[in-house]
Design a protein around this motif. Structure first.
Motif, short mmCIF file in Angstrom:
data_model
loop_
_atom_site.label_atom_id
_atom_site.label_comp_id
_atom_site.label_asym_id
_atom_site.label_seq_id
_atom_site.Cartn_x
_atom_site.Cartn_y
_atom_site.Cartn_z
N GLU A 113 0.83 -1.20 0.00
CA GLU A 113 0.00 0.00 0.00
C GLU A 113 0.87 1.26 0.00
N GLN A 156 3.87 1.42 -1.25
CA GLN A 156 4.50 1.51 -2.57
C GLN A 156 3.53 2.10 -3.59
N VAL A 157 2.29 1.63 -3.57
CA VAL A 157 1.30 2.16 -4.52
C VAL A 157 1.06 3.64 -4.26
N ASP A 194 1.75 6.65 -6.81
CA ASP A 194 0.69 7.59 -7.17
C ASP A 194 1.15 9.04 -7.01
N THR A 250 2.76 1.58 -11.54
CA THR A 250 1.76 1.71 -10.49
C THR A 250 0.75 0.58 -10.55
N GLU A 251 0.27 0.27 -11.76
CA GLU A 251 -0.72 -0.79 -11.89
C GLU A 251 -0.13 -2.15 -11.57
N ALA A 271 2.16 -2.63 -9.36
CA ALA A 271 2.18 -2.65 -7.89
C ALA A 271 0.79 -2.92 -7.34
N ARG A 272 -0.25 -2.42 -8.02
CA ARG A 272 -1.62 -2.68 -7.56
C ARG A 272 -1.95 -4.17 -7.69
#
Length: 428
Positions: free
Chosen positions: A159, A161-162, A166, A193-194, A196-197
């Motif tokens: 979380e 990291q995301v 962002d 980012t995605e 990491a999600r």
């Protein structure tokens, strides 16, 4: 035994409960009624475990066998009618003889004492088995709790990291608008980012799986808690292996053989006692209808041990007793292997967590801070920035994995040794 088990539970709980240390603990949901602590998990697991409930029933059943072993044989009441319904002078009941007799079997050779000794040893063995089961339940619950806490920590790290990625989006937009970067960098940033999600979604699923596994152990069909509360970063140097083995030799896994040996010795005595014949003594009253006279009578019967002296039973019981030491040696060897594996796992995880925390993470954090500030000034590329952030996250996740392995190995060792391990806290 009960003291050692309580000490283990307390020690394991203290190892993961929030500590008064200076380093920051992993982010976790605030404690509430839906936050489960290790001490709560252990108490609920002991209360809900069906294996322990079955062990309690076995102890009660052994108590019933001991009660039954102490009773004497019931006396036997018999009635006989003789010289009746014959012919001529013995027609009908004219010359009938009726006898009412009561007989009692008297056991010789110490059979009753042998039965009582067997039953008492069975109670002791059942209690030791329950103690061993309880240690296993505590160790399994602690290990499952550590895994859930580690999975929760992974979620918190991803979380972060995301959220950090962002926050890069406005910086990327400014660089594109200033002509310092191409529009493709925004796409690269979004891909990172995605990605990491996706990892965050996997981590959340893993936490839910760990949460469900822990729920089963504490007796819940569905999880009744939203989070687990504890300090995963609390570690310490392991004690010596020789000291651990000395404790392990005093655990129920091995000490139960004392009760097993007593039980088998009593079974041998019981088998030997069967070779001694019992006697049956009777006394009665006989009535002669022909002359209306009465007479007392007595009887004594003893079986002759000509063919069956229970030689096979004695041999079987003797061999069963003799193999006790071999079984204990095999159990001790297996226990040594398990303690050794858990000890090496604990020591390896301790070194990995300590070195990652002391060396890798600070360097990765410093490198990321440098690259992030330099990226805003145009000294580093987006690829270098993303690599630095990924390296920092990987280092943190590796520390979490090492900490989970440490606490799982610690739980295993405490279950195998039956005591709370005192760890050096200087490396926290």
């Amino acid at each position: 035994m009960s003291f050692r088990i309580r000490a283990f539970a307390l020690g394991a709980a203290l190892a993961l409960l929030p500590a008064l240390t200076t380093h920051a603990a992993p982010k976790a949901p605030p404690h509430s009624a839906r936050t489960l602590t290790l001490s709560q998990a252990l108490s609920r697991a002991v209360a809900a475990n069906p294996g322990l409930a079955a062990a309690d029933r076995e102890i009660a059943a052994a108590g019933g066998r001991r009660l039954q072993a102490g009773v004497f044989p019931n006396p036997e009441l018999s009635f006989e009618l003789d010289s009746a319904f014959g012919s001529k002078a013995r027609r009908g009941l004219k010359a009938a003889e009726t006898t009412l007799q009561i007989s009692q079997l008297f056991e010789l050779g110490g059979k009753r004492d042998a039965r009582l000794a067997v039953a008492a040893a069975e109670i002791d063995a059942a209690r030791w088995d329950r103690a061993a089961t309880r240690l296993q339940v505590l160790a399994e619950t602690t290990e499952a709790f550590a895994k859930a806490l580690g999975a929760q920590s992974r979620v918190a790290e991803l979380e972060d990291q995301v959220a950090d990625l962002d926050r890069l989006t406005p910086l990327l937009q400014k660089r594109v608008e200033a002509g310092a970067s191409s529009g493709a960098e925004i796409a690269r940033g979004r891909v990172a980012t995605e990605t990491a999600r996706v990892e965050l979604a996997k981590a959340r699923a893993a936490f839910q799986a760990a949460r469900r596994e822990l729920s089963v152990l504490i007796g819940d069909r569905t999880p009744s808690f939203a989070a687990v509360g504890g300090d995963l970063k609390r570690i310490g140097a392991p004690p010596s292996f020789d000291g651990l083995m000395a404790r392990a030799r005093r655990t129920p896994q091995l000490t139960r053989f004392t009760a097993v040996r007593a039980q088998r010795r009593a079974l041998l005595a019981q088998a030997q006692a069967k070779a001694v014949p019992d006697i049956t003594v009777g006394a009665g009253w006989r009535h002669y209808r022909e002359d209306r006279s009465n007479a007392a009578m007595a009887s004594l019967s003893v079986p002759l041990p000509l063919f069956d002296r229970n030689d096979g039973g004695v041999i079987e019981a003797g061999e069963t007793l003799a193999k006790t030491e071999a079984e204990r040696a095999a159990a001790e060897r297996a226990l040594t292997v398990m303690v050794g594996a858990a000890y090496e796992g604990l020591r390896g995880a301790y070194d990995e967590a300590r070195l990652t925390r002391a060396n890798v993470i600070p360097i990765a954090r410093e490198a990321y801070a440098e690259v992030r500030s330099g990226y805003a000034e145009g000294r580093y590329s987006l690829l270098e920035l993303l690599e630095a952030r990924a390296a920092l996250s990987d280092a943190s996740l590796k520390e979490i994995d090492a900490l989970v392995s440490f606490h799982a190995s610690l739980a295993s060792l405490e279950g195998l040794t039956g005591t709370a391990l005192v760890l050096s806290r200087r490396d926290q």
